[in-house]
Scaffold this motif. Structure first.
Motif, PDB file in Angstrom:
ATOM      1  N   UNK A   1      17.277   6.196  -4.154  1.00 18.97           N
ATOM      2  CA  UNK A   1      15.956   6.504  -3.512  1.00 18.97           C
ATOM      3  C   UNK A   1      15.997   6.689  -2.125  1.00 18.97           C
ATOM      4  N   UNK A   2      14.827   6.363  -1.632  1.00 23.49           N
ATOM      5  CA  UNK A   2      14.751   7.064  -0.272  1.00 23.49           C
ATOM      6  C   UNK A   2      14.156   5.922   0.695  1.00 23.49           C
ATOM      7  N   UNK A   3      14.644   6.120   1.971  1.00 18.14           N
ATOM      8  CA  UNK A   3      13.762   5.308   3.092  1.00 18.14           C
ATOM      9  C   UNK A   3      12.636   6.279   3.349  1.00 18.14           C
ATOM     10  N   UNK A   4      11.404   5.807   3.152  1.00 16.34           N
ATOM     11  CA  UNK A   4      10.293   6.688   3.187  1.00 16.34           C
ATOM     12  C   UNK A   4       9.061   6.046   3.410  1.00 16.34           C
ATOM     13  N   UNK A   5       7.959   6.577   3.643  1.00 12.28           N
ATOM     14  CA  UNK A   5       6.759   5.990   3.715  1.00 12.28           C
ATOM     15  C   UNK A   5       5.803   5.928   2.570  1.00 12.28           C
ATOM     16  N   UNK A   6       6.207   6.739   1.817  1.00 12.30           N
ATOM     17  CA  UNK A   6       5.261   7.033   0.439  1.00 12.30           C
ATOM     18  C   UNK A   6       6.083   7.383  -0.662  1.00 12.30           C
TER      19      UNK A   6
ATOM     20  N   UNK B   1      11.620   3.369  -3.366  1.00 10.00           N
ATOM     21  CA  UNK B   1      11.046   3.606  -2.062  1.00 10.00           C
ATOM     22  C   UNK B   1      11.324   2.509  -1.289  1.00 10.00           C
ATOM     23  N   UNK B   2      12.252   2.233  -0.252  1.00 12.77           N
ATOM     24  CA  UNK B   2      12.267   1.023   0.547  1.00 12.77           C
ATOM     25  C   UNK B   2      11.680   1.694   1.948  1.00 12.77           C
ATOM     26  N   UNK B   3      10.683   0.436   2.489  1.00 15.38           N
ATOM     27  CA  UNK B   3       9.939   1.159   3.551  1.00 15.38           C
ATOM     28  C   UNK B   3      10.036   0.210   4.798  1.00 15.38           C
ATOM     29  N   UNK B   4      10.478   0.607   6.006  1.00 17.05           N
ATOM     30  CA  UNK B   4      10.173  -0.103   7.174  1.00 17.05           C
ATOM     31  C   UNK B   4       8.947   0.149   7.921  1.00 17.05           C
ATOM     32  N   UNK B   5       8.828  -0.619   9.050  1.00 15.45           N
ATOM     33  CA  UNK B   5       7.620  -0.795   9.552  1.00 15.45           C
ATOM     34  C   UNK B   5       6.495  -1.378   9.067  1.00 15.45           C
ATOM     35  N   UNK B   6       6.768  -2.422   8.759  1.00 12.47           N
ATOM     36  CA  UNK B   6       5.715  -3.349   7.881  1.00 12.47           C
ATOM     37  C   UNK B   6       5.549  -4.778   8.871  1.00 12.47           C
ATOM     38  N   UNK B   7       4.110  -4.748   9.074  1.00 18.20           N
ATOM     39  CA  UNK B   7       3.638  -6.012   9.800  1.00 18.20           C
ATOM     40  C   UNK B   7       2.446  -6.375   9.719  1.00 18.20           C
TER      41      UNK B   7
ATOM     42  N   UNK C   1       1.255  -0.443   2.303  1.00 23.75           N
ATOM     43  CA  UNK C   1       2.680   0.047   2.021  1.00 23.75           C
ATOM     44  C   UNK C   1       2.956   0.115   0.372  1.00 23.75           C
ATOM     45  N   UNK C   2       2.502  -1.093  -0.107  1.00 24.61           N
ATOM     46  CA  UNK C   2       2.881  -0.907  -1.462  1.00 24.61           C
ATOM     47  C   UNK C   2       1.719  -0.471  -2.520  1.00 24.61           C
ATOM     48  N   UNK C   3       0.629  -0.958  -2.262  1.00 23.55           N
ATOM     49  CA  UNK C   3      -0.450  -0.466  -3.066  1.00 23.55           C
ATOM     50  C   UNK C   3      -1.026   0.910  -2.755  1.00 23.55           C
ATOM     51  N   UNK C   4      -1.298   1.222  -1.299  1.00 24.42           N
ATOM     52  CA  UNK C   4      -1.859   2.464  -1.153  1.00 24.42           C
ATOM     53  C   UNK C   4      -0.923   3.632  -1.232  1.00 24.42           C
ATOM     54  N   UNK C   5       0.421   3.283  -0.648  1.00 22.60           N
ATOM     55  CA  UNK C   5       1.228   4.241  -0.653  1.00 22.60           C
ATOM     56  C   UNK C   5       2.345   4.240  -1.651  1.00 22.60           C
ATOM     57  N   UNK C   6       2.388   3.345  -2.576  1.00 22.29           N
ATOM     58  CA  UNK C   6       3.095   3.113  -3.889  1.00 22.29           C
ATOM     59  C   UNK C   6       4.712   2.858  -3.519  1.00 22.29           C
ATOM     60  N   UNK C   7       4.940   2.195  -2.313  1.00 22.90           N
ATOM     61  CA  UNK C   7       6.437   1.977  -1.945  1.00 22.90           C
ATOM     62  C   UNK C   7       6.651   0.643  -2.735  1.00 22.90           C
ATOM     63  N   UNK C   8       8.112   0.666  -2.833  1.00 19.88           N
ATOM     64  CA  UNK C   8       8.633  -0.428  -3.652  1.00 19.88           C
ATOM     65  C   UNK C   8       8.959  -1.694  -2.911  1.00 19.88           C
ATOM     66  N   UNK C   9       9.752  -1.541  -1.647  1.00 19.62           N
ATOM     67  CA  UNK C   9      10.385  -2.709  -0.899  1.00 19.62           C
ATOM     68  C   UNK C   9       9.657  -2.423   0.430  1.00 19.62           C
ATOM     69  N   UNK C  10       9.406  -3.722   0.885  1.00 23.27           N
ATOM     70  CA  UNK C  10       8.819  -3.732   2.479  1.00 23.27           C
ATOM     71  C   UNK C  10       9.990  -4.369   2.944  1.00 23.27           C
ATOM     72  N   UNK C  11      10.133  -3.685   4.356  1.00 22.54           N
ATOM     73  CA  UNK C  11      11.174  -4.103   5.002  1.00 22.54           C
ATOM     74  C   UNK C  11      10.688  -4.802   6.316  1.00 22.54           C
TER      75      UNK C  11
ATOM     76  N   UNK D   1       4.631 -13.210  -0.284  1.00 19.61           N
ATOM     77  CA  UNK D   1       3.238 -13.417  -1.027  1.00 19.61           C
ATOM     78  C   UNK D   1       2.542 -12.271  -0.972  1.00 19.61           C
ATOM     79  N   UNK D   2       2.260 -11.623   0.147  1.00 22.57           N
ATOM     80  CA  UNK D   2       1.417 -10.464   0.310  1.00 22.57           C
ATOM     81  C   UNK D   2       1.880  -9.168  -0.389  1.00 22.57           C
TER      82      UNK D   2
END
Length: 276
Positions: free
Chosen positions: A180-185, A205-211, A229-239, A263-264
């Motif tokens: 996979x990728x480090x990516x935003x989508x 898709x693992x995504x940093x920059x989550x707050x 990140x998860x719903x709108x962009x379809x990423x898998x893991x929030x970092x 939970x979020x």
């Protein structure tokens, strides 16, 4: 084939042959967590305290062991013990960026011996496919997985456009090791003509920059919410890093924050996989 966007983690685990990809997806499903904690501190005591407190709520712990001022290899053994106790995957965020022979040595040898203990690592695609070949010569026999940095969350990142497309093409050529990728989508179909994109393509898709509160810091980092990140962009893991442990490493505070992010992130995933 149903798009990975709508599939469950358990369903997707069945489609992956790489052991590290399967392990991560199965862990996410089992723990009902798509949260990763990024532990970027300089003292081993703080590092282990954060991992222990956040461990029950995360699917993955992302490390930068080279910033630990008091690193000793016994730390790795303690990290592995925590990985088993709390049931999480280990990701050393090494960001390899050299020729094949050099990265193979960096991955297997030296002080850190990353391939021995880290289920997943990552690399910049800048050097070309030789970097994947070098890393896979070490990691593939050990059942490891590689992420390519297709996009970054920092303001002004150069990882856009044709760079991102080439990263995806490189991954397609090495699907046994690149998981996979480090990516935003999502990267589905990126860099391929409509009739060329594999129907069974499923990169994590693992995504940093989550707050949840802050929208950025003073050093160019930009934040989005777990839902974005998860719903709108379809990423898998929030970092998430500082959003979980902040500046005071209090176990109760860390646990509460990690549980909130978990939970979020999971709620966004459930909504995503329930939609049509």
């Amino acid at each position: 084939m149903t798009s990975p966007y709508h599939q469950t983690y358990a369903e997707r685990a069945l489609n992956h042959e790489n052991p590290a990809a399967k392990l991560l997806l199965e862990t996410m499903e089992r723990k009902k967590s798509n949260l990763a904690v990024s532990v970027d501190v300089t003292r081993s005591e703080d590092f282990l305290a954060i991992v222990d407190a956040a461990g029950p709520y995360v699917c993955l712990v992302k490390t930068h062991v080279d910033v630990l001022e008091d690193f000793d290899y016994s730390l790795v053994e303690r990290l592995q013990e925590l990985s088993k106790r709390h049931d999480f995957v280990i990701f050393e965020d090494r960001k390899f960026a050299d020729i094949g022979n050099t990265v193979a040595l960096q991955y297997s040898s030296g002080v850190y011996k990353i391939a021995n203990w880290s289920h997943i690592t990552n690399a910049h695609p800048v050097p070309g496919s030789s970097i994947v070949k070098g890393l896979s010569s070490v990691g593939l026999p050990l059942g490891r997985g590689l992420l390519l940095l297709a996009e970054m969350s920092t303001k002004g990142s150069l990882a856009t456009g044709s760079y991102t497309e080439e990263a995806v093409r490189m991954a397609r050529a090495h699907r046994d090791f690149v998981i996979g990728f480090i990516a935003q989508r999502r990267m589905d179909g990126i860099g391929a003509a409509p009739d060329e994109a594999p129907e069974d393509e499923d990169f994590l898709i693992l995504t940093p920059g989550v707050g949840l509160e802050s929208k950025g810091d003073g050093m160019g980092q930009q934040y989005r919410t777990p839902r974005e990140v998860v719903l709108d962009s379809g990423c898998d893991v929030i970092i998430v890093g500082r959003g979980i442990y902040g500046s005071e490493f209090q176990p109760d505070t860390i646990a509460a924050r990690a549980e909130r992010y978990m939970a979020e992130g999971w709620a966004a995933y459930v909504e995503r996989t329930s939609s049509t």
